[in-house]
Design an enzyme around this catalytic site. Structure first.
Site, PDB file in Angstrom:
ATOM      1  N   LYS A 173    -105.093 -37.610 -93.616  1.00  0.00           N
ATOM      2  CA  LYS A 173    -106.408 -36.958 -93.557  1.00  0.00           C
ATOM      3  C   LYS A 173    -106.405 -35.824 -92.533  1.00  0.00           C
ATOM      4  O   LYS A 173    -106.978 -34.743 -92.772  1.00  0.00           O
ATOM      5  CB  LYS A 173    -107.477 -37.995 -93.190  1.00  0.00           C
ATOM      6  CG  LYS A 173    -108.870 -37.411 -92.905  1.00  0.00           C
ATOM      7  CD  LYS A 173    -109.494 -36.754 -94.121  1.00  0.00           C
ATOM      8  CE  LYS A 173    -110.820 -36.077 -93.787  1.00  0.00           C
ATOM      9  NZ  LYS A 173    -111.879 -37.033 -93.404  1.00  0.00           N
ATOM     10  N   LYS A 242    -113.398 -31.180 -84.191  1.00  0.00           N
ATOM     11  CA  LYS A 242    -112.937 -32.488 -83.715  1.00  0.00           C
ATOM     12  C   LYS A 242    -111.649 -32.894 -84.412  1.00  0.00           C
ATOM     13  O   LYS A 242    -110.675 -33.329 -83.773  1.00  0.00           O
ATOM     14  CB  LYS A 242    -114.036 -33.526 -83.961  1.00  0.00           C
ATOM     15  CG  LYS A 242    -113.705 -34.950 -83.522  1.00  0.00           C
ATOM     16  CD  LYS A 242    -113.213 -35.833 -84.671  1.00  0.00           C
ATOM     17  CE  LYS A 242    -114.286 -36.088 -85.696  1.00  0.00           C
ATOM     18  NZ  LYS A 242    -113.797 -37.034 -86.751  1.00  0.00           N
TER      19      LYS A 242
END
Length: 297
Positions: A173, A242
């Site tokens: 991911k 992030k």
């Protein structure tokens, strides 16, 4: 459905995912700190509870979709968290995007307490969560994956069991979101430069979408957001930032220099500081347009 489900984190992703589970006939207990999200969840038939602890106590399968590793760690491991109050044998599924080490440590902690854990980050955005077309990248024991496979088929379309490591899905991911960072800035720079040369963004999209410059991020960012002047966050700049920081840390641990990726962290930090942090990531386009206007004077 006999299994009782719990869902902690009813945000942009978690709420539509939990609603799809309700539509499939499950009883779903939910918790979020956002009262409006809780009201929406209850209006769809969910059972809203006052704390994450209460959700854990009531559920056989407990799912989380939370914005940061810090919040994930607190929700799972604090004194009032999931780990210390879930029933023995419960299956814990974290759909959040965190650092891989957190997946690994939560898995170890879960095992020590007689619980099962899967790291299962998702890709596909809010639209994918609503329409249950998410890609789900699952890491964990095969038996635990099989226990959760019915859930995965309800909330997603492309489901991958990638191995027994609880962090393998997260690693993939983060690689995915590293590429999203590249593409999103490429789309912004291409369209702004094209407009500066007098080429309409629609014309540019029509041609490039049938050329090698085509990408799913180009389609997403332009068609769904920029063309409609809609920058409500499907995936915010701050969340992308992030994830890019997590990808950078992962690369540093692997000893791989990210020649572009390292610059992306600084780039999206600047975009956030310009005031676009809570906008959709496609607002990179607005950020660059603003800079161009400043540079003209």
């Amino acid at each position: 459905m006999t299994e009782k489900l719990g869902f902690i984190g009813l945000g942009n992703m978690g709420l539509p995912m939990s609603i799809n589970l309700l539509k499939a006939g499950y009883k779903v207990y939910g918790f979020d700190t956002n009262s409006q999200a809780m009201e929406q969840f209850k209006a769809e038939g969910g059972v809203g509870l006052a704390t994450a602890r209460e959700v854990a106590e009531q559920s056989d399968i407990i799912m989380t979709s939370l914005p940061t590793p810090q919040i994930v760690g607190q929700v799972y491991s604090s004194e009032q968290g999931i780990m210390h109050h879930a029933k023995k044998g419960s299956l814990l599924i974290d759909f959040s995007t965190v650092n891989p080490e957190l997946n690994d440590s939560l898995h170890i902690e879960a095992q020590s307490l007689g619980l099962r854990y899967l790291g299962a980050p998702v890709s596909g955005g809010v639209i994918g969560a609503i329409h249950a077309t998410l890609t789900i990248m699952v890491g964990g024991e095969k038996e635990d994956y099989q226990s959760g496979s019915g859930i995965f088929r309800i909330v997603g379309k492309n489901v991958y069991h990638l191995g027994t490591s609880p962090s393998v899905g997260t690693r993939i991911k983060l690689l995915n979101n590293l590429m999203i960072g590249f593409y999103t800035e490429a789309v912004a720079e291409t369209i702004v430069l094209g407009e500066k040369m007098g080429i309409h963004a629609d014309t540019l999209y029509d041609v490039l979408s049938n050329s090698y410059g085509q990408s799913r991020i180009y389609e997403r960012n332009y068609v769904e957001y920029m063309k409609n002047e809609n920058y409500q966050p499907g995936f915010s700049t701050n969340l992308l930032l992030k994830d890019l920081k997590l990808a950078k840390n992962m690369a540093e641990e692997a000893g791989v220099p990210l020649r572009i990726g390292e610059k992306l962290v600084d780039l999206y930090s600047d975009i956030s500081q310009q005031g676009y942090g809570e906008n959709d990531m496609s607002a990179a386009y607005l950020s660059l347009k603003e800079k161009c206007k400043i540079e003209q004077f």
